[in-house]
Design a protein around this motif. Sequence first.
Motif, PDB file in Angstrom:
ATOM      1  N   MET A   1       0.864  -1.170   0.000  1.00 34.07           N
ATOM      2  CA  MET A   1       0.000   0.000   0.000  1.00 34.07           C
ATOM      3  C   MET A   1       0.910   1.232   0.000  1.00 34.07           C
ATOM      4  SD  MET A   1      -3.260   1.003   0.172  1.00 34.07           S
ATOM      5  CE  MET A   1      -4.009  -0.549   0.437  1.00 34.07           C
ATOM      6  N   LYS A   2       0.601   2.164  -0.857  1.00 34.71           N
ATOM      7  CA  LYS A   2       1.415   3.376  -0.999  1.00 34.71           C
ATOM      8  C   LYS A   2       1.017   4.398   0.069  1.00 34.71           C
ATOM      9  CE  LYS A   2       2.829   6.473  -4.687  1.00 34.71           C
ATOM     10  NZ  LYS A   2       2.611   6.834  -6.082  1.00 34.71           N
ATOM     11  N   CYS A   3       2.006   4.918   0.781  1.00 30.83           N
ATOM     12  CA  CYS A   3       1.765   5.925   1.817  1.00 30.83           C
ATOM     13  C   CYS A   3       1.269   7.215   1.165  1.00 30.83           C
ATOM     14  CB  CYS A   3       3.052   6.198   2.595  1.00 30.83           C
ATOM     15  SG  CYS A   3       2.914   7.560   3.781  1.00 30.83           S
ATOM     16  N   PRO A   4       0.127   7.748   1.634  1.00 35.80           N
ATOM     17  CA  PRO A   4      -0.388   8.991   1.055  1.00 35.80           C
ATOM     18  C   PRO A   4       0.466  10.214   1.411  1.00 35.80           C
ATOM     19  CG  PRO A   4      -1.833   8.221   2.818  1.00 35.80           C
ATOM     20  CD  PRO A   4      -0.764   7.192   2.638  1.00 35.80           C
ATOM     21  N   HIS A   5       1.348  10.067   2.393  1.00 36.92           N
ATOM     22  CA  HIS A   5       2.175  11.190   2.847  1.00 36.92           C
ATOM     23  C   HIS A   5       3.500  11.271   2.092  1.00 36.92           C
ATOM     24  CE1 HIS A   5       4.604  13.546   5.820  1.00 36.92           C
ATOM     25  NE2 HIS A   5       3.487  14.265   5.811  1.00 36.92           N
ATOM     26  N   CYS A   6       4.247  10.135   2.029  1.00 39.24           N
ATOM     27  CA  CYS A   6       5.579  10.185   1.404  1.00 39.24           C
ATOM     28  C   CYS A   6       5.689   9.344   0.132  1.00 39.24           C
ATOM     29  CB  CYS A   6       6.653   9.743   2.397  1.00 39.24           C
ATOM     30  SG  CYS A   6       6.658   7.967   2.746  1.00 39.24           S
ATOM     31  N   GLY A   7       4.683   8.495  -0.151  1.00 35.84           N
ATOM     32  CA  GLY A   7       4.701   7.689  -1.371  1.00 35.84           C
ATOM     33  C   GLY A   7       5.420   6.361  -1.250  1.00 35.84           C
ATOM     34  N   SER A   8       5.982   6.068  -0.092  1.00 41.11           N
ATOM     35  CA  SER A   8       6.683   4.804   0.108  1.00 41.11           C
ATOM     36  C   SER A   8       5.681   3.643   0.106  1.00 41.11           C
ATOM     37  CB  SER A   8       7.433   4.841   1.445  1.00 41.11           C
ATOM     38  OG  SER A   8       7.951   3.570   1.761  1.00 41.11           O
ATOM     39  N   THR A   9       6.139   2.492  -0.347  1.00 44.48           N
ATOM     40  CA  THR A   9       5.272   1.303  -0.324  1.00 44.48           C
ATOM     41  C   THR A   9       5.625   0.373   0.827  1.00 44.48           C
ATOM     42  OG1 THR A   9       6.737   0.198  -1.895  1.00 44.48           O
ATOM     43  CG2 THR A   9       4.796   1.337  -2.798  1.00 44.48           C
ATOM     44  N   ASP A  10       6.444   0.846   1.711  1.00 45.17           N
ATOM     45  CA  ASP A  10       6.855   0.075   2.891  1.00 45.17           C
ATOM     46  C   ASP A  10       5.962   0.442   4.073  1.00 45.17           C
ATOM     47  OD1 ASP A  10       8.703  -1.896   3.048  1.00 45.17           O
ATOM     48  OD2 ASP A  10      10.404  -0.614   3.607  1.00 45.17           O
ATOM     49  N   ASP A  11       5.074  -0.474   4.468  1.00 46.22           N
ATOM     50  CA  ASP A  11       4.225  -0.185   5.623  1.00 46.22           C
ATOM     51  C   ASP A  11       3.952  -1.460   6.396  1.00 46.22           C
ATOM     52  OD1 ASP A  11       1.500  -1.442   5.053  1.00 46.22           O
ATOM     53  OD2 ASP A  11       1.747  -0.244   3.241  1.00 46.22           O
ATOM     54  N   LYS A  12       3.373  -1.285   7.576  1.00 43.22           N
ATOM     55  CA  LYS A  12       2.951  -2.442   8.356  1.00 43.22           C
ATOM     56  C   LYS A  12       1.517  -2.204   8.819  1.00 43.22           C
ATOM     57  CE  LYS A  12       4.554  -1.022  12.930  1.00 43.22           C
ATOM     58  NZ  LYS A  12       5.389  -1.343  14.071  1.00 43.22           N
ATOM     59  N   VAL A  13       0.775  -3.313   8.978  1.00 43.82           N
ATOM     60  CA  VAL A  13      -0.593  -3.231   9.458  1.00 43.82           C
ATOM     61  C   VAL A  13      -0.554  -3.185  10.979  1.00 43.82           C
ATOM     62  CG1 VAL A  13      -2.821  -4.413   9.569  1.00 43.82           C
ATOM     63  CG2 VAL A  13      -1.501  -4.434   7.448  1.00 43.82           C
ATOM     64  N   VAL A  14      -1.178  -2.137  11.553  1.00 46.32           N
ATOM     65  CA  VAL A  14      -1.195  -1.941  12.998  1.00 46.32           C
ATOM     66  C   VAL A  14      -2.453  -2.566  13.607  1.00 46.32           C
ATOM     67  CG1 VAL A  14      -1.167  -0.187  14.821  1.00 46.32           C
ATOM     68  CG2 VAL A  14       0.092   0.203  12.708  1.00 46.32           C
TER      69      VAL A  14
END
Length: 150
Positions: A1-14
């Motif tokens: 999922m692309k971060c709406p703030h910085c555009g990175s596709t590196d995220d984790k589900v909290v």
Amino acid sequence: MKCPHCGSTDDKVVETRNIAGGESVRRRRECLSCGYRFTSYERVEEKPLMVIKRNGRREPFDRSKLEKGILRAVEKLSVSMDTVEEIVNRIEEQVLLNNPSREVKSSELGDVVLSELKRLDYVAYIRFASVYKNFRDLRAFLEEIENIKN
């Protein structure tokens, strides 16, 4: 999922929650690059059931059209709306369960309707068959009635 703030596709589900009675999933995510938290939603996107007409044209399955055809066949017979609804439900289930491709030929659909009407009432069966099988003359009616007898 692309971060709406910085555009990175590196995220984790909290956090994950079912919503709308289990029809959707809400996920809280955190971007591993910038720490921004955002929400995503998921739901199943089903392909509509398509009916392939005799001429090869495809159109979306229309439950009300099926119901109208059956109502026309049982007109002036002692068949309740609940019974018609049950028949339509069974036909829809049969067609959906037997066709994972989500496409059904109109001839297959018509055959299932005829089968249901044959069990329900022979007059309704003949009425529907006369339109579905496009009877041209009295001989075609008599042949179909003979088939029912046998």
